[in-house]
Design a protein around this motif. Structure first.
Motif, PDB file in Angstrom:
ATOM      1  N   LEU A  26      38.162  42.083  44.388  1.00 29.47           N
ATOM      2  CA  LEU A  26      38.273  41.003  45.360  1.00 29.47           C
ATOM      3  C   LEU A  26      39.132  41.411  46.555  1.00 29.47           C
ATOM      4  N   VAL A  27      40.210  42.133  46.302  1.00 23.95           N
ATOM      5  CA  VAL A  27      41.022  42.641  47.407  1.00 23.95           C
ATOM      6  C   VAL A  27      40.181  43.547  48.300  1.00 23.95           C
ATOM      7  N   SER A  28      39.421  44.442  47.684  1.00 22.54           N
ATOM      8  CA  SER A  28      38.577  45.340  48.453  1.00 22.54           C
ATOM      9  C   SER A  28      37.546  44.580  49.275  1.00 22.54           C
TER      10      SER A  28
ATOM     11  N   VAL B 248      34.551  31.484  46.332  1.00 20.25           N
ATOM     12  CA  VAL B 248      34.515  30.074  45.940  1.00 20.25           C
ATOM     13  C   VAL B 248      34.539  29.903  44.426  1.00 20.25           C
ATOM     14  N   GLU B 249      33.959  30.841  43.697  1.00 22.31           N
ATOM     15  CA  GLU B 249      33.916  30.725  42.240  1.00 22.31           C
ATOM     16  C   GLU B 249      35.253  31.054  41.579  1.00 22.31           C
ATOM     17  N   MET B 250      36.166  31.641  42.330  1.00 20.31           N
ATOM     18  CA  MET B 250      37.402  32.105  41.725  1.00 20.31           C
ATOM     19  C   MET B 250      38.388  30.982  41.437  1.00 20.31           C
ATOM     20  N   ALA B 251      38.201  29.814  42.027  1.00 22.78           N
ATOM     21  CA  ALA B 251      39.115  28.703  41.775  1.00 22.78           C
ATOM     22  C   ALA B 251      39.155  28.336  40.292  1.00 22.78           C
TER      23      ALA B 251
ATOM     24  N   GLY C 224      44.127  32.476  41.951  1.00 23.96           N
ATOM     25  CA  GLY C 224      44.734  32.493  43.275  1.00 23.96           C
ATOM     26  C   GLY C 224      43.788  32.960  44.359  1.00 23.96           C
ATOM     27  N   PHE C 225      42.825  33.810  43.994  1.00 17.61           N
ATOM     28  CA  PHE C 225      41.863  34.285  44.993  1.00 17.61           C
ATOM     29  C   PHE C 225      40.931  33.172  45.448  1.00 17.61           C
ATOM     30  N   GLY C 226      40.840  32.108  44.653  1.00 19.81           N
ATOM     31  CA  GLY C 226      40.021  30.978  45.076  1.00 19.81           C
ATOM     32  C   GLY C 226      40.529  30.325  46.344  1.00 19.81           C
ATOM     33  N   ASP C 227      41.827  30.473  46.629  1.00 21.20           N
ATOM     34  CA  ASP C 227      42.387  29.917  47.863  1.00 21.20           C
ATOM     35  C   ASP C 227      41.671  30.456  49.095  1.00 21.20           C
TER      36      ASP C 227
ATOM     37  N   ARG D  81      47.247  34.892  53.589  1.00 17.29           N
ATOM     38  CA  ARG D  81      47.172  34.722  52.130  1.00 17.29           C
ATOM     39  C   ARG D  81      46.717  36.013  51.448  1.00 17.29           C
ATOM     40  N   LEU D  82      45.780  36.724  52.049  1.00 15.93           N
ATOM     41  CA  LEU D  82      45.318  37.986  51.474  1.00 15.93           C
ATOM     42  C   LEU D  82      46.464  38.978  51.340  1.00 15.93           C
ATOM     43  N   GLY D  83      47.337  39.044  52.346  1.00 16.12           N
ATOM     44  CA  GLY D  83      48.480  39.947  52.262  1.00 16.12           C
ATOM     45  C   GLY D  83      49.357  39.638  51.057  1.00 16.12           C
TER      46      GLY D  83
END
Length: 215
Positions: A13-15, A31-34, A42-45, A172-174
């Motif tokens: 996901l980071v990549s 969207v599915e990560m929530a 957290g990646f859902g944010d 947020r990605l950082g």
């Protein structure tokens, strides 16, 4: 401690978030990560922060004036040619070749995150299938890659991205990128040496410009 497969997914996901953004594709990715388990949620944010302004901010951060360098060689004073050769050889040993649709070089943040995702996924599958010798080789490769490459600079990169971003997606990605790598290192007890920082980039007209900048 989270599973190796979950670690692979986080790095993937980071990549994905560090590629040149297609807003619709990115929103669908996150969207599915929530509803994902544990720290992956957290990646859902990020899905809520995707909009049409992402390509412009990507260019400002990484392409035209490079507000935040996404390259390992910008954070550690080493011979760049030697580092790129080491990375390319390591990737090739596990059937991976840098480039892809973004045509990025081996020490790009997205490339290194994707390789760590690949190693973790391969390790997770080897563990599930009881291939103990393969698992040992892959676990060692993950440690070496973390200690000698990704772990030496990626947290600083994430912190720099968080500080420099003007768009909330990259802010947020950082946070997520720095936190994900820091947690992986801490969970495994892997320590790294950051090494001497490279010489400052020149100011003004001599400022670095990425060779793959988009108009």
């Amino acid at each position: 401690m989270m599973s190796t497969i979950e670690r692979a997914e986080g790095y993937r996901l980071v990549s994905a978030a560090l590629r040149y953004p297609d807003p619709a594709e990115l929103r669908a990715t996150f969207v599915e990560m929530a509803a994902a388990p544990g720290e992956l949620a957290g990646f859902g944010d990020l899905a809520l922060l995707v909009d049409e302004h992402l390509p412009g901010e990507f260019n400002r951060l990484f392409a035209t004036s490079v507000a935040v360098s996404p390259y390992q060689s910008s954070y550690i004073r080493v011979d760049k040619g030697s580092t790129l050769g080491q990375l390319a050889a390591l990737y090739a040993a596990f059937g991976v070749r840098a480039g892809g649709r973004e045509h990025e070089i081996p020490d790009h943040a997205g490339v290194e995150a994707e390789f760590m995702a690949t190693l973790a996924l391969m390790l997770g599958l080897a563990e599930l299938e009881g291939r103990h010798e393969d698992a040992a080789v892959l676990a060692r490769a993950r440690e070496v890659f973390a200690r000698e490459h990704l772990g030496r600079w990626f947290v600083r990169f994430g912190e720099a991205l968080h500080a420099a971003a003007l768009h909330p997606f990259y802010t947020r990605l950082g946070q997520l990128a720095a936190g994900w790598v820091a947690a992986d290192l801490a969970d495994h007890g892997w320590t790294t040496e950051a090494g001497p920082a490279p010489a400052p980039e020149p100011d003004g007209d001599e400022a670095i410009v990425c060779p793959v900048a988009r108009a």
